[in-house]
Structure formats: structure tokens, C-alpha cells
Design an enzyme around this catalytic site. Structure first.
Site, PDB file in Angstrom:
ATOM      1  CB  CYS A  39      24.385 -15.901 -17.138  1.00  6.75           C
ATOM      2  SG  CYS A  39      24.197 -16.762 -15.591  1.00  6.75           S
ATOM      3  CB  CYS A  42      26.932 -18.181 -16.047  1.00  2.00           C
ATOM      4  SG  CYS A  42      25.245 -18.874 -16.281  1.00  2.00           S
TER       5      CYS A  42
END
Length: 303
Positions: A39, A42
Site C-alpha cells: 500500500c 500507507c
């Protein structure tokens, strides 16, 4: 989370989550970061979370990261639909969704709001309890007009808590009151941008601006004589009120500004009212004196 009927792997995941997240939340505010290695957002958010958690560690904030790929059962229990998802937990209960906070200032603002509402015992709250009466004493000394003594007290408090916003504000306002406006300006300039925007620091900034616009006058008698000779000379009364304010006589200053507002509220583009409002901000909008003067101003404007 109940473990009855779970596989050994799921039981281990639950126990790990209980140990690393739920148990710390009994005494701390735990920020739970649901993330995954693949991600991108993230990874972009991680440094922000880590920095804020480090900055707020003494306030009882702890960061816990949950890899959703390795902890699919935990992620399912929290119904994680997308990542990054960031929650706040206290005493085993979710108390906030921090997912929308993507910048340091946004995250700190949300944490500050939560910390004001939750009974978290931390190093910072203990320090605040210790400092509160000392700050009140310093503010009382400053309000009484003893700027040098107030500055000495705030300097000592700054050694104890160099980043405490009320201490920083009080010290800067004491510098202003002592006539050390350049030192006050340098102190403000040295603050991080997000700290400079805080209400306590804005109050100190207003005090500096007010001092710059209303320099001290050693002898008020010529201005007093000018006003006595011509009570309708608004400029003379305005100059006198500024000088009285610089001398720490806020009652006389307020009387002067209010007199001008009552006679001609639009004089000099409302300068008297604007200067009075600046004075309110410096004294503190919650101060009883300010409340009384605001009632007087309202009676003039709307009476």
C-alpha cells in the site's frame, strides 16, 4: 474478542492484538494503523504517524501497526474495507476514526481533541497539574504590572517545560511588558509554524503587535492636558489610551477607547474599537475584566 471456535493461528492473532493493542489502551490512547506492505498511501502516512506518536508519547499516545495481510482475521473483525485505516482506542474501545488525517497538523488536532475528553494519566498531564498553579502565579504577577518578576518566573518554568504553550505565551508577553519587544519577536519567530498558530501563542503575538502600535510614553501629562482642553479631540484621546495601555493601566485605556466609540464609532475607520479588541485578546477572552468591558462595548454598539 472471544477465542472460542477459532483456529490456532486466529487465537494467536487475537492474543497478540490483545497484548500489543488492547492492554496498552487501558492506560494509553493507542493509535491503530491498519496497513499493508503493498500500500503506497500507507507508506506515505507512516512517517507522519510515527513522528506524531513520538511527539505525543509523554501525553499517553502509543502507535500500534497492524499488517492486514498478516492479520486478516483482526482486519475482518474491524471491518477494514480499505487502507490505510487509522483508529484510536482507549480502554479497549474505539474512540475515534483518524483515517481522514493525512498531515501532521490534522492528526495532532484530532488527537488534541480526544486527549481533552479522555481521562488519560500521562507524564504530560502530571506535569500540567504541577505547572498550573505556578503559571497562574506568574500570570497574576504579570497582570499586576511587575513584568521583570513575571519574566523571571516564566524563565524558570521554561526550564521545567520548554515546550509548554502557556509558558511560552506567558514568557513572550512578559518580554513585551518589559519593553523587550525585539526579544519577544525573536522568540515567536523561533517557534514551529503549527505552534505559532495556537491560541496561546496568538495571544502573545497580539501583545507584541499591540506594543508595536502603542509604544510606551514616559510622561502622560501632555496628552492628558490635550484631552482635558478638548474632550472631542479623538486623536489625542486615542493616543492617551494607547499610552495608558502601554503603561499597564488597562481600565483607563478601555475608558478612552470606549469614549471614542460612543462619540463616533467610525472615527479613523473604527480604530478605537479595533484597538480595544486587540486589548481584549491580549488580556484573554475568558478573563472577567474582558467580559465586563465587552458588555460595555455591546451597550454602546447595540444599546
Amino acid at each position: 474478542m472471544a477465542t472460542l471456535g477459532l483456529s490456532p493461528a486466529e487465537k494467536e492473532a487475537v492474543e497478540t492484538f490483545r497484548r500489543d493493542v488492547v492492554e496498552p489502551s487501558m492506560t494509553s490512547l493507542v493509535v491503530i494503523d491498519f496497513w499493508a506492505e503493498w500500500c503506497g498511501p500507507c507508506k506515505a502516512l507512516t512517517p507522519v504517524l510515527e513522528k506524531v506518536a513520538a511527539d505525543y508519547a509523554d501525553k499517553g499516545v502509543v502507535l500500534a501497526k497492524v499488517d492486514t495481510d498478516k492479520n486478516q482475521f483482526i482486519a475482518a473483525q474491524f471491518q477494514i474495507k480499505s487502507i490505510p485505516t487509522v483508529y484510536a482506542m482507549f480502554q479497549g474501545q474505539l474512540v475515534g476514526d483518524l483515517t481522514s488525517a493525512r498531515t501532521e497538523s490534522q492528526l495532532k488536532a484530532m488527537l488534541d481533541q480526544l486527549l481533552r475528553q479522555l481521562p488519560i494519566q500521562s507524564e504530560a498531564t502530571a506535569q500540567d497539574a504541577e505547572l498550573e498553579p505556578l503559571i497562574a502565579m506568574a500570570e497574576q504577577v504579570l497582570g499586576a504590572g511587575d513584568a521583570e518578576r513575571a519574566l523571571s518566573i516564566f524563565d524558570q518554568l521554561a526550564e521545567m517545560a520548554p515546550d509548554h504553550h502557556a509558558v511560552l505565551s506567558g514568557r513572550i508577553r512578559a518580554l513585551v511588558a518589559a519593553g523587550r519587544t525585539d526579544d519577544a519577536e525573536n522568540a515567536i519567530a523561533a517557534l514551529p509554524e503549527d505552534v505559532a498558530r495556537l491560541p496561546d501563542i496568538q495571544r502573545a503575538t497580539a501583545a507584541l503587535a499591540l506594543a508595536r502600535s502603542a509604544p510606551a510614553v514616559e510622561d502622560l501629562s501632555p496628552l492628558e492636558a490635550k484631552v482635558a482642553q478638548n474632550p472631542d479631540d479623538h486623536q489625542a484621546r486615542y493616543d492617551l489610551a494607547n499610552a495608558q495601555m502601554a503603561a499597564g493601566n488597562r481600565d483607563a485605556a478601555a475608558d478612552g477607547f470606549l469614549h471614542i466609540v460612543a462619540a463616533d464609532r467610525e472615527w479613523n475607520e473604527g480604530a478605537a474599537r479595533q484597538q480595544l479588541l486587540k486589548l481584549f485578546e491580549v488580556v484573554g477572552l475568558e478573563d472577567p475584566w474582558v467580559s465586563a468591558q465587552r458588555r460595555r462595548l455591546s451597550a454602546i454598539l447595540f444599546g
